[in-house]
Design an enzyme around this catalytic site. Structure first.
Site, PDB file in Angstrom:
ATOM      1  N   TRP A 101      10.431   4.741 -53.308  1.00  0.00           N
ATOM      2  CA  TRP A 101       9.266   5.337 -53.045  1.00  0.00           C
ATOM      3  C   TRP A 101       8.554   4.864 -51.864  1.00  0.00           C
ATOM      4  O   TRP A 101       8.024   6.051 -51.132  1.00  0.00           O
ATOM      5  CB  TRP A 101       8.292   5.155 -54.358  1.00  0.00           C
ATOM      6  CG  TRP A 101       8.520   5.599 -55.650  1.00  0.00           C
ATOM      7  CD1 TRP A 101       8.893   4.970 -56.611  1.00  0.00           C
ATOM      8  CD2 TRP A 101       9.009   7.013 -56.049  1.00  0.00           C
ATOM      9  NE1 TRP A 101       9.485   5.680 -57.661  1.00  0.00           N
ATOM     10  CE2 TRP A 101       9.530   7.148 -57.166  1.00  0.00           C
ATOM     11  CE3 TRP A 101       8.893   8.292 -55.079  1.00  0.00           C
ATOM     12  CZ2 TRP A 101      10.014   7.837 -57.861  1.00  0.00           C
ATOM     13  CZ3 TRP A 101       9.430   9.316 -55.803  1.00  0.00           C
ATOM     14  CH2 TRP A 101       9.689   9.333 -57.179  1.00  0.00           C
ATOM     15  N   ASP A 170       0.292   2.730 -53.037  1.00  0.00           N
ATOM     16  CA  ASP A 170       0.958   3.488 -54.058  1.00  0.00           C
ATOM     17  C   ASP A 170       0.858   2.713 -55.238  1.00  0.00           C
ATOM     18  O   ASP A 170       1.665   1.848 -55.455  1.00  0.00           O
ATOM     19  CB  ASP A 170       2.340   3.937 -53.685  1.00  0.00           C
ATOM     20  CG  ASP A 170       2.916   4.870 -54.915  1.00  0.00           C
ATOM     21  OD1 ASP A 170       2.101   4.889 -55.870  1.00  0.00           O
ATOM     22  OD2 ASP A 170       3.969   5.419 -54.590  1.00  0.00           O
ATOM     23  N   LYS A 194       2.294   8.142 -65.035  1.00  0.00           N
ATOM     24  CA  LYS A 194       3.000   6.858 -65.205  1.00  0.00           C
ATOM     25  C   LYS A 194       2.129   5.984 -66.087  1.00  0.00           C
ATOM     26  O   LYS A 194       2.898   5.731 -67.157  1.00  0.00           O
ATOM     27  CB  LYS A 194       3.315   6.003 -64.207  1.00  0.00           C
ATOM     28  CG  LYS A 194       3.931   6.753 -63.087  1.00  0.00           C
ATOM     29  CD  LYS A 194       5.457   6.820 -63.361  1.00  0.00           C
ATOM     30  CE  LYS A 194       6.389   7.807 -62.500  1.00  0.00           C
ATOM     31  NZ  LYS A 194       6.480   7.603 -61.127  1.00  0.00           N
TER      32      LYS A 194
END
Ligand SMILES: *Cc1c(COP(=O)(O)O)cnc(C)c1O
Length: 360
Positions: A101, A170, A194
């Site tokens: 990511w 993030d 998530k």
């Protein structure tokens, strides 16, 4: 029948939250309509979004120096928004690369014309750890990192202590899973799916001080100041996703008792599972270095890919789903998000012992 859900994302949601959403499905708040059918300009819907924001602020301890906004485009759109707003063409920014990511975020910054630079990376050891030495650029506009690495199963325990610029993080796969000291942070964000709600909304908290420095030559739907100025309602916001995320915030606050309480529960789950892995005489093998292990995504391997396949299949037959590793790395992964309960983890550990007995 509901299953034990170890999905990496979208992940499990609290059953109380789903039940409340189901009860309100046809007639929300005495409007005679689902919340999805209400206009976002009504005072009821605006009050709902305000309450969600207030609960989130209370959970994270955010004072008025922080703005909270609800964006769309998933966590992935933040990769571009951050670079466009805070770096811009030729703008310098530091990235700490700990896996898929952050690699994507770095590349996206390049596409946006910024000049990202690596302040640290753990790529040389296959992203099995979180770096603890950094080569910061004093001219960087921000320092970017991924708090929890969903794919590799690593997580920051201590964030960089003296960044030269605000940390931008993030937090998608660990959002609201533990209390955070946000002193050095300028912006944190999380795709909801998530740990807090349905896909479709990305929760962003940013310091107003940082937002004031945002570039203004950015398309409206990518501009943080526009979201802030319009209370996230410049256009039609993802009302349903905000609503369910709001129910999760309320559940965390009132039923669980806040972030310290959820951290204790999360730790108990991951410690039990890591113990089972470490106590298996090498049958199960954790993929992350011990000091960097994630409390959210526990990644591990078996002696062969055939056994891994068999493991997933038999676990599924026993009502445990989502145990496959991310498609980019394979192996196994148990995601232990906030809504994953202790009983599911115990069931998994028992299954693992039995599977080893039969196949070890
Ligand atoms: C899942 C995930 C993403 C991607 O999220 P989207 O909402 O699908 O864009 C980004 N970062 C992390 C850490 C993730 O776990």
């Amino acid at each position: 029948m509901r299953v034990a859900n170890f999905n990496g994302g979208p992940g499990a949601l609290p059953v109380e939250v789903l039940e409340e959403a189901a009860r309100d499905m046809l007639d929300w708040n005495n409007t005679g309509m689902s919340i999805m059918e209400n206009s976002h300009r009504t005072k009821e819907v605006m009050a709902m979004a305000e309450q969600a924001q207030a609960d989130l602020r209370s959970l994270l301890g955010l004072d008025d120096s922080w703005a909270v906004i609800f964006c769309q485009g998933g966590a992935s759109l933040q990769f571009a928004m951050i670079a466009l707003n805070f770096a811009g063409p030729g703008g310098r920014c530091d990235y700490i690369n700990t896996g898929l990511w952050s690699t994507k975020a770095y590349k996206e910054a390049q596409i946006c014309g910024a000049k990202p630079r690596l302040a640290a990376t753990s790529e040389e050891d296959d992203f099995t750890y979180i770096p603890d030495a950094f080569d910061f650029d004093p001219e960087a506009k921000y320092v970017y990192l991924t708090a929890n690495n969903t794919v590799r199963g690593t997580q920051w325990k201590h964030f960089p202590p003296n960044p030269p610029a605000p940390l931008v993080a993030d937090m998608s796969s660990e959002f609201l899973s533990r209390p955070l000291d946000l002193t050095h942070f300028g912006l944190i964000y999380a795709g909801a799916q998530k740990n807090v709600g349905p896909a479709g909304v990305t929760v962003v908290a940013l310091k107003r001080e940082l937002a004031d420095k945002a570039r203004l030559d950015v398309p409206s739907m990518l501009s943080y100041p526009i979201y802030i100025k319009n209370d996230s309602m410049y256009n039609t916001p993802p009302v349903w996703s905000i609503y369910v995320a709001g129910l999760t915030f309320k559940w965390l606050k009132n039923t669980i008792g806040g972030l310290a309480a959820i951290e204790t529960l999360n730790r108990a789950k991951s410690e039990a599972l890591y113990q089972a892995i470490d106590g298996s005489q090498g049958f199960y093998r954790g993929t992350a270095r011990a000091a960097s292990r994630s409390n959210m995504n526990v990644t591990f391997r078996l002696p062969s890919e055939d056994l891994e396949k068999k493991f997933k299949k038999e676990a599924q037959d026993e009502g445990m789903v989502g145990l496959g590793g991310h498609r980019s790395v394979g192996g196994l992964r148990a995601s232990l998000y906030n809504a994953v309960n202790q009983e599911w983890v115990k069931k998994l550990i028992d299954f693992m012992a039995e599977f080893q007995r039969k196949n070890g």
